[in-house]
Design an enzyme around this catalytic site. Structure first.
Site, mmCIF file in Angstrom:
data_model
loop_
_atom_site.group_PDB
_atom_site.id
_atom_site.type_symbol
_atom_site.label_atom_id
_atom_site.label_comp_id
_atom_site.label_asym_id
_atom_site.label_seq_id
_atom_site.Cartn_x
_atom_site.Cartn_y
_atom_site.Cartn_z
ATOM 1 C CG ASP A 15 -1.728 -0.632 1.203
ATOM 2 O OD1 ASP A 15 -2.418 -0.594 -0.161
ATOM 3 O OD2 ASP A 15 -2.400 -1.482 2.172
ATOM 4 C CB CYS B 83 16.557 -7.472 -8.350
ATOM 5 S SG CYS B 83 16.969 -7.874 -6.901
ATOM 6 N N GLY C 22 16.133 -11.042 -11.515
ATOM 7 C CA GLY C 22 16.579 -11.343 -13.615
ATOM 8 C C GLY C 22 17.606 -10.895 -13.966
ATOM 9 N NE ARG D 198 19.622 -12.328 2.185
ATOM 10 C CZ ARG D 198 17.940 -12.696 2.383
ATOM 11 N NH1 ARG D 198 17.329 -13.181 1.132
ATOM 12 N NH2 ARG D 198 17.409 -11.961 3.184
ATOM 13 C CG HIS E 186 13.670 -3.793 -6.353
ATOM 14 N ND1 HIS E 186 12.415 -4.730 -7.668
ATOM 15 C CD2 HIS E 186 14.838 -4.512 -5.859
ATOM 16 C CE1 HIS E 186 13.009 -6.197 -6.885
ATOM 17 N NE2 HIS E 186 14.081 -5.653 -6.574
ATOM 18 C CD GLU F 15 10.311 -3.363 -9.197
ATOM 19 O OE1 GLU F 15 10.570 -3.857 -9.101
ATOM 20 O OE2 GLU F 15 11.189 -2.703 -9.900
#
Length: 548
Positions: A75, A383, A385, A475, A521, A523
């Site tokens: 959220d 990440c 990927g 990590r 990331h 996104e």
């Protein structure tokens, strides 16, 4: 609009979970922003996990990461995307975190021998969280996770009740979301669940000021609203309908149409202010026209959490932001890397592999990477990927047959991906981790700078910016020992961490039209009014390949 004291709006839910409290809170915050209020949004989750970082995405959806490295509920992603305000550790807590704090205080003797109880000790800590930094805002919106009646949520509802007692009811608004189900057999909406939900809330000492009724296809009649208002002791005009929508950016408009913005501002003693929603109207209008656009792209997200779309909600949102800006209709499909749908990827114009953990489904992901690399399909690895793109290239192009990750095989002969045990924080101090550390404490989290190589694709995508900042959650890292071999065969590492440890952050293939992997990331930083440049470039690459 500066109020003399901060007001608090509590958003609660009943009848069902996943009823849209987060989206409602986000939409309300955006409306109040446009009225000139300084707003802050906070999330309180009653579960006993300290944070959602170790929870399965299939149970809880994605883990959202804030700029300061907080692992939070998804959220908070909605909060940031609707308001453009970056959340911090002060905006998210759980019952687990509250209890850890409580026990530490008790062990340190801070309660001076008192009998430690839910009231007042737990509720005081919850209120400390709610009140934190309140002098900086006009309105703080607090969403309480779960549903009324959940036993673990009771201290949070009690704290919300106490806030009105302490700051005055004129400075507090309670908004309750309920489900109004439609029975097809009888052809009617049923209000009884909402009545019981409000009754349960009343039993906790809270009388809602507004009731937001979630409905599906059937529309509430005036008689339905009158009935709910009577039995729930709420003004008829404060019974708000919230039908299911095909576009979440319609939600502010739905609440605006029913006057929720002016009613809230009036209840706060600020007069009937009106929210500006022209920007939301533009978004909705353009997305509607894109649905009828002749240009359509199909993108595959190859993951292992295909059973719950919320597991990749920020990735999906970032793709849609970019599609909206570029002007193309985008169809996103989440493909289970272990499933039969992996047999035919030819229908997809773009392939994306998101973040993840563990070896479950990696064979399918590696096949998808090979497919994208060989067939010149635009590919973005995020990440995990990014790491798998290195692994695939090492095995199939460089010829390192034993190439593996120590995440899957601790004793592998060629660890091209290895455990990240040291890095520099933004303040230049060194952070160290061991594999024996707690699972929830071994991550490199939050915003870190990355230095881009000039003349690279990444440098061009970021508008020739030399140093960028992105959010991380990992990590493991690319093993620097193997980078020369990888680069000799055509893989360019075009971005590195800024300070000290030189962690590879971005890869691209020199002989591929658009093949990028990023350790971070992107996104998490995409917004509907400011799409992320990587996703913009990714969508444009798909458009160019299909329609050039």
């Amino acid at each position: 609009m500066n109020r003399r004291s901060c007001a608090f709006i509590f958003v609660t839910g009943g009848v069902s979970s996943s009823i849209g409290k987060g989206l409602t809170t986000s939409a309300l915050a955006s409306l109040m922003q446009s009225m000139g209020f300084r707003v802050c949004i906070r999330k309180m989750d009653p579960y006993l996990n300290v944070d959602p970082g170790t929870m399965s995405p299939l149970q809880h959806g994605e883990v959202f990461v804030t700029e300061d490295g907080t692992e939070a509920d998804l959220d908070l992603g909605h909060y940031e995307r609707f308001t453009g305000i970056n959340c911090t550790h002060r905006d998210s807590t759980t019952a687990g975190r509250i209890y850890v704090d409580l026990i530490e205080r008790e062990r340190n003797g801070e309660y001076l021998g008192a009998t430690v109880q839910v009231i007042p000790h737990v509720t005081n800590l919850i209120k400390d969280f709610i009140y934190s930094g309140s002098d900086q805002y006009d309105v703080i919106l607090c969403e309480i996770g779960g549903t009324v009646g959940d036993i673990e949520g009771q201290p949070f509802f009690e704290s919300a009740r106490q806030v009105a007692y302490e700051v005055g009811k004129e400075n507090v608004i309670y908004i309750h979301l309920t489900l109004v189900p439609y029975l097809e057999a009888s052809g009617e909406l049923k209000t009884k669940p909402s009545q019981h939900s409000v009754k349960a809330l009343n039993a906790l000492g809270i009388q809602p000021d507004f009731l937001i009724c979630r409905t599906q296809s059937a529309q509430m009649s005036a008689a339905d609203k009158r009935k709910i208002a009577l039995f729930c002791n709420i003004r008829e005009g404060n019974v708000i309908e919230a039908q299911d929508v095909d576009n979440i950016y319609k939600i502010p408009l739905i609440y605006k149409e029913q006057g929720l913005d002016t009613k809230i501002s009036a209840l706060l003693g600020c007069g009937p202010l009106e929210a500006g929603v022209s920007h939301w109207k533009e978004i909705v209008g353009r997305t509607r026209s894109l649905a009828n656009s002749g240009k359509k792209l199909f993108v595959a997200i190859i993951g292992k959490y295909s059973g719950l779309c919320d597991a990749y909600i920020s990735v999906d949102s970032a793709l849609q932001h970019a599609a909206f800006a570029v002007g193309v209709n985008l169809s996103v499909q989440i493909i289970d890397a272990r499933g039969k749908d992996m047999s035919d990827l030819s229908k997809f114009d773009m392939i994306l592999i998101p973040g993840g953990f563990g070896n479950n489904g990696i064979d399918g992901k590696l096949l998808a990477i090979t497919h994208a690399r060989i067939n010149n399909i635009p590919f973005l690895g995020i990440c995990f990927g990014f790491q798998l793109a290195i692994l695939e290239f090492a095995r199939n192009v460089v010829g390192i047959k034993d190439a593996d990750s120590t995440e899957f095989n601790k004793n592998c002969k060629a660890p091209v991906i290895c455990f990240l045990d040291e890095w520099h924080r933004s303040d230049s101090s060194v952070e160290r981790r061991r594999q024996s550390s707690q699972v929830g404490g071994t991550m490199r989290l939050g915003g870190y700078n990355c230095v881009l190589k000039k003349e690279s694709k990444a440098y061009a995508i970021y508008n020739e910016t030399e140093v960028i900042s992105e959010r991380h959650r990992h990590r493991y890292e690319a093993n620097p020992h193997y980078l020369p071999e990888l680069e000799a065969k055509g893989m360019l590492f075009s971005g590195y961490s800024e300070k000290g440890c030189d962690i590879p952050e971005i890869l691209e293939l020199k002989d591929h039209p658009w093949f990028l992997g990023v350790q971070f990331h992107p996104e998490f930083k995409s917004r509907i009014f400011k799409p992320h440049p990587l996703f913009l470039s990714f969508v444009r690459a798909g458009l160019l390949r299909k329609y050039s």
